[in-house]
Each structure stands twice: as structure tokens, then as C-alpha cells.
Design a protein around this motif. Structure first.
Motif, PDB file in Angstrom:
ATOM      1  N   LEU A 135       4.719   7.145  -1.202  1.00  0.00           N
ATOM      2  CA  LEU A 135       3.632   6.172  -1.209  1.00  0.00           C
ATOM      3  C   LEU A 135       2.460   6.823  -0.491  1.00  0.00           C
ATOM      4  CD1 LEU A 135       2.727   3.203  -1.816  1.00  0.00           C
ATOM      5  CD2 LEU A 135       3.527   2.635   0.495  1.00  0.00           C
ATOM      6  N   GLY A 136       1.287   6.822  -1.105  1.00  0.00           N
ATOM      7  CA  GLY A 136       0.123   7.486  -0.529  1.00  0.00           C
ATOM      8  C   GLY A 136      -0.936   6.511  -0.052  1.00  0.00           C
ATOM      9  N   GLY A 137      -2.014   7.079   0.514  1.00  0.00           N
ATOM     10  CA  GLY A 137      -3.167   6.285   0.900  1.00  0.00           C
ATOM     11  C   GLY A 137      -3.330   6.033   2.381  1.00  0.00           C
ATOM     12  N   PHE A 138      -2.537   6.687   3.240  1.00  0.00           N
ATOM     13  CA  PHE A 138      -2.507   6.357   4.665  1.00  0.00           C
ATOM     14  C   PHE A 138      -3.549   7.103   5.506  1.00  0.00           C
ATOM     15  CE2 PHE A 138       1.607   4.854   3.256  1.00  0.00           C
ATOM     16  CZ  PHE A 138       1.805   3.708   4.010  1.00  0.00           C
ATOM     17  N   ASP A 139      -4.508   7.752   4.882  1.00  0.00           N
ATOM     18  CA  ASP A 139      -5.522   8.484   5.650  1.00  0.00           C
ATOM     19  C   ASP A 139      -6.645   7.525   6.037  1.00  0.00           C
ATOM     20  OD1 ASP A 139      -6.673  10.640   6.894  1.00  0.00           O
ATOM     21  OD2 ASP A 139      -7.560  11.475   5.082  1.00  0.00           O
ATOM     22  N   THR A 140      -6.408   6.736   7.062  1.00  0.00           N
ATOM     23  CA  THR A 140      -7.237   5.566   7.386  1.00  0.00           C
ATOM     24  C   THR A 140      -8.303   5.904   8.432  1.00  0.00           C
ATOM     25  OG1 THR A 140      -5.475   4.924   8.915  1.00  0.00           O
ATOM     26  CG2 THR A 140      -5.510   3.858   6.754  1.00  0.00           C
ATOM     27  N   HIS A 141      -9.326   6.635   8.019  1.00  0.00           N
ATOM     28  CA  HIS A 141     -10.424   6.971   8.933  1.00  0.00           C
ATOM     29  C   HIS A 141     -11.387   5.795   9.128  1.00  0.00           C
ATOM     30  CE1 HIS A 141      -9.644  11.288   9.425  1.00  0.00           C
ATOM     31  NE2 HIS A 141      -9.244  11.274   8.167  1.00  0.00           N
ATOM     32  N   ALA A 142     -11.374   4.823   8.230  1.00  0.00           N
ATOM     33  CA  ALA A 142     -12.276   3.669   8.333  1.00  0.00           C
ATOM     34  C   ALA A 142     -11.552   2.428   7.823  1.00  0.00           C
ATOM     35  CB  ALA A 142     -13.556   3.914   7.527  1.00  0.00           C
ATOM     36  N   ASP A 143     -11.963   1.270   8.362  1.00  0.00           N
ATOM     37  CA  ASP A 143     -11.396  -0.008   7.929  1.00  0.00           C
ATOM     38  C   ASP A 143      -9.868   0.071   7.884  1.00  0.00           C
ATOM     39  OD1 ASP A 143     -11.321  -2.652   7.033  1.00  0.00           O
ATOM     40  OD2 ASP A 143     -11.463  -2.063   4.927  1.00  0.00           O
ATOM     41  N   GLU A 144      -9.296   0.607   8.959  1.00  0.00           N
ATOM     42  CA  GLU A 144      -7.861   0.874   8.943  1.00  0.00           C
ATOM     43  C   GLU A 144      -7.023  -0.388   8.848  1.00  0.00           C
ATOM     44  OE1 GLU A 144      -4.596   2.121  12.172  1.00  0.00           O
ATOM     45  OE2 GLU A 144      -6.015   3.730  11.714  1.00  0.00           O
ATOM     46  N   ARG A 145      -7.394  -1.392   9.585  1.00  0.00           N
ATOM     47  CA  ARG A 145      -6.518  -2.558   9.708  1.00  0.00           C
ATOM     48  C   ARG A 145      -6.178  -3.155   8.344  1.00  0.00           C
ATOM     49  NH1 ARG A 145      -6.472  -6.688  14.678  1.00  0.00           N
ATOM     50  NH2 ARG A 145      -5.278  -8.399  13.762  1.00  0.00           N
ATOM     51  N   HIS A 146      -7.188  -3.402   7.527  1.00  0.00           N
ATOM     52  CA  HIS A 146      -6.958  -3.993   6.212  1.00  0.00           C
ATOM     53  C   HIS A 146      -6.168  -3.044   5.317  1.00  0.00           C
ATOM     54  CE1 HIS A 146      -7.663  -6.156   2.493  1.00  0.00           C
ATOM     55  NE2 HIS A 146      -8.159  -5.051   1.960  1.00  0.00           N
ATOM     56  N   THR A 147      -6.585  -1.778   5.279  1.00  0.00           N
ATOM     57  CA  THR A 147      -5.936  -0.811   4.385  1.00  0.00           C
ATOM     58  C   THR A 147      -4.488  -0.594   4.772  1.00  0.00           C
ATOM     59  OG1 THR A 147      -8.032   0.320   4.010  1.00  0.00           O
ATOM     60  CG2 THR A 147      -6.026   1.553   3.515  1.00  0.00           C
ATOM     61  N   GLN A 148      -4.239  -0.383   6.052  1.00  0.00           N
ATOM     62  CA  GLN A 148      -2.873  -0.097   6.463  1.00  0.00           C
ATOM     63  C   GLN A 148      -1.966  -1.308   6.271  1.00  0.00           C
ATOM     64  OE1 GLN A 148      -1.828   0.450  10.553  1.00  0.00           O
ATOM     65  NE2 GLN A 148      -0.384   2.090  10.100  1.00  0.00           N
ATOM     66  N   GLU A 149      -2.458  -2.494   6.549  1.00  0.00           N
ATOM     67  CA  GLU A 149      -1.624  -3.677   6.336  1.00  0.00           C
ATOM     68  C   GLU A 149      -1.214  -3.806   4.864  1.00  0.00           C
ATOM     69  OE1 GLU A 149      -2.817  -7.434   7.855  1.00  0.00           O
ATOM     70  OE2 GLU A 149      -3.133  -6.708   9.893  1.00  0.00           O
ATOM     71  N   GLN A 150      -2.132  -3.508   3.958  1.00  0.00           N
ATOM     72  CA  GLN A 150      -1.781  -3.555   2.540  1.00  0.00           C
ATOM     73  C   GLN A 150      -0.690  -2.537   2.212  1.00  0.00           C
ATOM     74  OE1 GLN A 150      -5.493  -3.139   0.255  1.00  0.00           O
ATOM     75  NE2 GLN A 150      -5.237  -5.280  -0.320  1.00  0.00           N
ATOM     76  N   LEU A 151      -0.852  -1.306   2.725  1.00  0.00           N
ATOM     77  CA  LEU A 151       0.118  -0.255   2.442  1.00  0.00           C
ATOM     78  C   LEU A 151       1.467  -0.546   3.096  1.00  0.00           C
ATOM     79  CD1 LEU A 151      -2.245   2.814   2.872  1.00  0.00           C
ATOM     80  CD2 LEU A 151      -1.200   2.052   0.735  1.00  0.00           C
ATOM     81  N   LEU A 152       1.434  -0.993   4.332  1.00  0.00           N
ATOM     82  CA  LEU A 152       2.697  -1.332   4.996  1.00  0.00           C
ATOM     83  C   LEU A 152       3.380  -2.511   4.313  1.00  0.00           C
ATOM     84  CD1 LEU A 152       1.804  -0.917   8.784  1.00  0.00           C
ATOM     85  CD2 LEU A 152       3.077   0.668   7.312  1.00  0.00           C
ATOM     86  N   GLY A 153       2.592  -3.421   3.762  1.00  0.00           N
ATOM     87  CA  GLY A 153       3.172  -4.519   2.992  1.00  0.00           C
ATOM     88  C   GLY A 153       3.916  -4.017   1.766  1.00  0.00           C
ATOM     89  N   ARG A 154       3.340  -3.017   1.091  1.00  0.00           N
ATOM     90  CA  ARG A 154       4.033  -2.423  -0.066  1.00  0.00           C
ATOM     91  C   ARG A 154       5.309  -1.722   0.367  1.00  0.00           C
ATOM     92  NH1 ARG A 154      -1.443   0.260  -2.618  1.00  0.00           N
ATOM     93  NH2 ARG A 154      -2.486  -1.717  -3.107  1.00  0.00           N
ATOM     94  N   LEU A 155       5.216  -0.981   1.458  1.00  0.00           N
ATOM     95  CA  LEU A 155       6.404  -0.326   2.007  1.00  0.00           C
ATOM     96  C   LEU A 155       7.482  -1.344   2.317  1.00  0.00           C
ATOM     97  CD1 LEU A 155       7.856   2.129   3.433  1.00  0.00           C
ATOM     98  CD2 LEU A 155       6.609   1.436   5.495  1.00  0.00           C
ATOM     99  N   ASP A 156       7.113  -2.392   3.013  1.00  0.00           N
ATOM    100  CA  ASP A 156       8.045  -3.427   3.434  1.00  0.00           C
ATOM    101  C   ASP A 156       8.694  -4.104   2.229  1.00  0.00           C
ATOM    102  OD1 ASP A 156       8.842  -5.196   5.909  1.00  0.00           O
ATOM    103  OD2 ASP A 156       8.246  -6.629   4.344  1.00  0.00           O
ATOM    104  N   GLU A 157       7.878  -4.490   1.272  1.00  0.00           N
ATOM    105  CA  GLU A 157       8.389  -5.167   0.081  1.00  0.00           C
ATOM    106  C   GLU A 157       9.387  -4.298  -0.665  1.00  0.00           C
ATOM    107  OE1 GLU A 157       6.216  -7.348  -3.643  1.00  0.00           O
ATOM    108  OE2 GLU A 157       5.706  -5.241  -3.337  1.00  0.00           O
ATOM    109  N   ALA A 158       9.040  -3.034  -0.864  1.00  0.00           N
ATOM    110  CA  ALA A 158       9.872  -2.148  -1.675  1.00  0.00           C
ATOM    111  C   ALA A 158      11.176  -1.800  -0.976  1.00  0.00           C
ATOM    112  CB  ALA A 158       9.082  -0.882  -2.012  1.00  0.00           C
ATOM    113  N   VAL A 159      11.096  -1.434   0.297  1.00  0.00           N
ATOM    114  CA  VAL A 159      12.295  -0.991   1.008  1.00  0.00           C
ATOM    115  C   VAL A 159      13.271  -2.144   1.213  1.00  0.00           C
ATOM    116  CG1 VAL A 159      13.145  -0.126   3.223  1.00  0.00           C
ATOM    117  CG2 VAL A 159      11.188   0.975   2.113  1.00  0.00           C
ATOM    118  N   THR A 160      12.785  -3.309   1.606  1.00  0.00           N
ATOM    119  CA  THR A 160      13.697  -4.420   1.853  1.00  0.00           C
ATOM    120  C   THR A 160      14.342  -4.902   0.551  1.00  0.00           C
ATOM    121  OG1 THR A 160      11.804  -5.945   1.828  1.00  0.00           O
ATOM    122  CG2 THR A 160      12.562  -5.185   3.963  1.00  0.00           C
TER     123      THR A 160
END
Length: 397
Positions: A265-290
Motif C-alpha cells: 500500500l503506497g502514499g505514506f510520504d506525508t510532507h503536508a496535510d498529514e493528518r487527513h492523508t494518513q488517517e485515510q491510508l491507515l483506514g485502508r490498512l485497518d480495513e484490509a488487514v482485519t
């Protein structure tokens, strides 16, 4: 006479170009046949799923030190308030997007290895990922850690499978590579399938060089014959990681003789607006793994599966001016599965005792690999990660 690998033969003869993929033995959905029936994976064989989070996931905003004033001081606007996080203990909590992983934590089927990295960290995405995937921090090498495992343990072309058309460095060995299964690829035409079958046919008059070419095409046929009982995924899933892990789950339940799967899963290079971007990506991680682990939880092979998730580096402790974070060093590694020794492992890096603004590494990533090779793949880790490494107690007895 020079020795050629299966991958070199296939690339050199242009077959992989016709398939739309370069650098790997290729699997397509409509070519799947009977390997899971004829040579199923032996019961109790460990299965490793390697999940790469490309871009440098911010571990501090993933496993959040919510009770540490230094965290809030370093990230006055980016930090999460204590009431926002999913508490793991009285010091650390999960990002609010990780509700499913929080449940795995409570069930003791999730291990969090803190402060993982390598000596003399490099802030380059490319060099750092190269180090993680080759397990060679001291000097660049051409082979990946799973590739060296393949080289050391046999020649079955489906022992390791990457979900996707491009093989990561970790999957490349000197003699063998993982197979590439691209769910989006088109099926082979009848004509091309016939050509491959013809090229795989041995002939007593073959020279040694032609015999090696034939062996390469036979391996290609084996790969295509392995996955016959699996279903096409149909429509592309909204979460690309879910689609990848759905496919892995099908393979595991079918008894495909694969010991290592690679997903990403890509997209984690969060130099700006990290909170929104990372929460979306971590949500995908969480959904898929669980969902993946829940799907396997009632299957007899479910206990054999261990998933490891890592990223090439964490982020710097202090937020930048764009409400993001810059390339850092140490970060958490996650292991999930029924056989995992749930809980924290490794020391939590200090947020004040820093190395030029970066977290200090407390766990060498090669020790994580050592235990996975030893305990999950039941192999000698030394040819892969070198001497002097050790198990960390990440898996239950």
C-alpha cells in the motif's frame, strides 16, 4: 557457459513483454489450474505475508505517545489529544483510524515492535527501502531477503508470490524470483498459451543451453498451473489492499503451495496535510488487514499465517510548517496472526534523546526477519540475514 535464471530467459525471449509484465514469472486469473490439488501445502506449514507501506509511514502518528508532553510540544497542531486516540495502555494509543487493529490488540493477536530500523539511517526513500528489502544495510546488494530464501530452499517457482505485476527488490534472488500475480492482467490468448506449452516441451536433442531455456518455460507453465481453483476478483475493490489480501486468502484456503506472499500500500510520504492523508491510508490498512485475518480465523490454515507490516522509515519528531512531517528513521513494525505473541516488543524510542531530530533505533529490523525465517518459514536465517542476529520472542511457543 554462463548460467541464466528463469527470469533472464523469459525477459530475453520477450515472453514477459507479450504478457505485459517485465521481470517475473507471470500468473493470470484465467490461466489458473490444479497445483493446489496435486501438490497442496502441507498442513501446519507457516505462511508469511509481507505488507510494505511505501512512502515512510509516520509511526508517531500511528502508535501515538499521547501521554508524553514532548509529543505535543513537537507537534502542537498535528498531535492527537488523549481523548482522540484508541488507548493501548496509559502511555500509547492507536491512531483513531485503526479500530480493527485495536480489536486485534485486545485479542492478543497483534504485536507492535517499537523503534525498528537499521544502523546509520538514510533518509532517501530509495536507499532506505533497498536496505529493508535486501536486509543489507552495510553495502548495496542485488538480491532481496526473500529472494535469498528462495535461492537457499529449492526451485519451485510458486514458493513466493507477489500480488501485482512489478516484483519488489525483496523478491529477487540470484537464481530464483517470486512469481507475479497481477489481478488486473488479461488472460493469455490461445495462440500464446500454445507457444508457451511448446517452448516448455523437452527434447532429447536439446543442447545444455536449450535445456535450460526449456526448464525456464516449464517453470512458467508450473506457475500458471498453480492457481486453477481460484476465482477472478471481478470488479476492482475500492481498497486496493483489500483486493490483494482477498486474493492471498483465497490462495491460502485453497492450499496453494506458496509460503510467502508480498502485498503493498503506497502514499505514506506525508510532507503536508498529514493528518487527513494518513488517517485515510491507515483506514485502508485497518480495513484490509482485519478483514483478511477474520476471513482466515475459522479456516484450518488460518493459524499458519503471520502478516508483517513495515515501512522504509518513520518521520521526524517535529512537525514541519506544512502540517506534515519529513523523512525520519525508526518506526513500528506490526505482526498479526493467531500465533503472534501479542503486545509491545522492543523499547519505545525517546522523544527528547534524539539523533539530530530523529528517533534512535532500538530494534534492528534484521532480528524481526530472523524470527520470521526461523519460526514461520522453518529455515536457517543466517544465509539470508547474516550471523549475529536473534529471535525477539514475537511468536508464541
Amino acid at each position: 557457459m554462463p548460467q541464466f535464471s528463469r527470469r533472464q530467459f523469459l525477459v530475453g525471449t520477450g515472453v514477459l513483454s507479450a504478457l505485459g509484465v517485465a521481470g517475473a514469472s507471470v500468473i493470470t486469473w484465467d490461466e489458473l489450474q490444479q497445483r493446489a490439488v496435486t501438490t497442496p501445502l502441507a498442513a501446519g506449514s507457516g505462511i508469511l505475508v509481507v505488507l510494505t507501506l511505501y512512502g515512510g509511514n509516520d509511526g508517531i502518528s500511528t502508535v501515538i505517545p499521547y501521554a508524553d508532553n514532548a509529543y505535543h510540544d513537537a507537534r502542537p497542531e498535528l498531535s492527537y489529544r488523549p481523548e482522540e486516540v484508541l488507548h493501548l495502555d496509559d502511555q500509547l494509543g492507536f491512531n483513531p483510524a485503526l479500530k480493527g487493529l485495536s480489536g486485534l490488540w485486545r485479542d492478543r493477536t497483534l504485536a507492535i515492535v517499537r523503534g525498528v530500523g537499521y544502523p546509520e539511517p538514510d533518509h532517501s526513500h530509495f536507499r532506505s527501502m533497498d536496505i529493508w528489502q535486501t536486509a543489507s544495510p552495510d553495502e548495496p546488494v542485488q538480491t532481496g531477503w526473500i529472494g535469498r530464501w528462495l535461492d537457499a530452499t529449492g526451485d519451485d517457482p510458486v514458493r513466493a508470490v507477489n500480488i501485482g505485476p512489478v516484483l519488489p527488490q525483496l523478491a529477487l534472488g540470484a537464481k530464483h524470483t517470486a512469481a507475479a500475480l497481477d489481478p488486473a492482467s488479461a488472460p493469455l490468448s490461445d495462440d500464446l498459451a500454445a507457444v508457451l506449452s511448446g517452448l516448455a516441451a523437452a527434447d532429447a536433442s536439446d543442447s545444455p543451453a536449450r535445456a535450460r531455456v526449456c526448464t525456464g518455460y516449464q517453470a512458467e507453465q508450473t506457475v500458471r498451473q498453480t492457481f486453477s481453483s481460484l476465482k477472478s476478483p471481478g470488479k476492482t475493490a475500492a481498497n486496493p489492499l483489500t483486493a490483494q489480501l482477498d486474493l492471498v486468502a483465497q490462495c491460502v484456503k485453497a492450499g496453494v503451495p506458496t509460503r510467502v506472499y508480498s502485498v503493498s500500500l503506497g502514499g505514506f510520504d506525508t510532507h503536508a496535510d498529514e493528518r487527513h492523508t494518513q488517517e485515510q491510508l491507515l483506514g485502508r490498512l485497518d480495513e484490509a488487514v482485519t478483514a483478511f485475518l477474520k476471513d482466515l480465523s475459522t479456516h484450518p490454515r488460518g493459524r499458519d499465517v503471520v502478516l508483517m507490516a513495515y515501512s522504509e522509515f518513520g518521520r521526524r519528531v517535529a512537525a514541519n510548517a506544512s502540517q506534515g512531517t519529513d523523512h525520519g528513521t525508526a518506526g513500528p513494525v506490526f505482526l498479526a496472526g493467531a500465533s503472534v505473541a501479542g503486545g509491545f516488543h522492543g523499547d519505545e524510542p525517546s522523544l527528547t534523546d534524539l539523533d539530530n531530530g530523529d528517533l534512535k533505533v532500538t530494534v534492528d529490523f534484521r532480528d524481526v526477519y530472523h524470527e520470521l525465517l526461523h519460526r514461520v518459514l522453518a529455515t536457517d536465517p543466517t544465509p539470508v540475514v547474516g550471523s549475529g542476529r536473534r529471535d525477539l520472542g514475537l511468536l508464541s511457543a
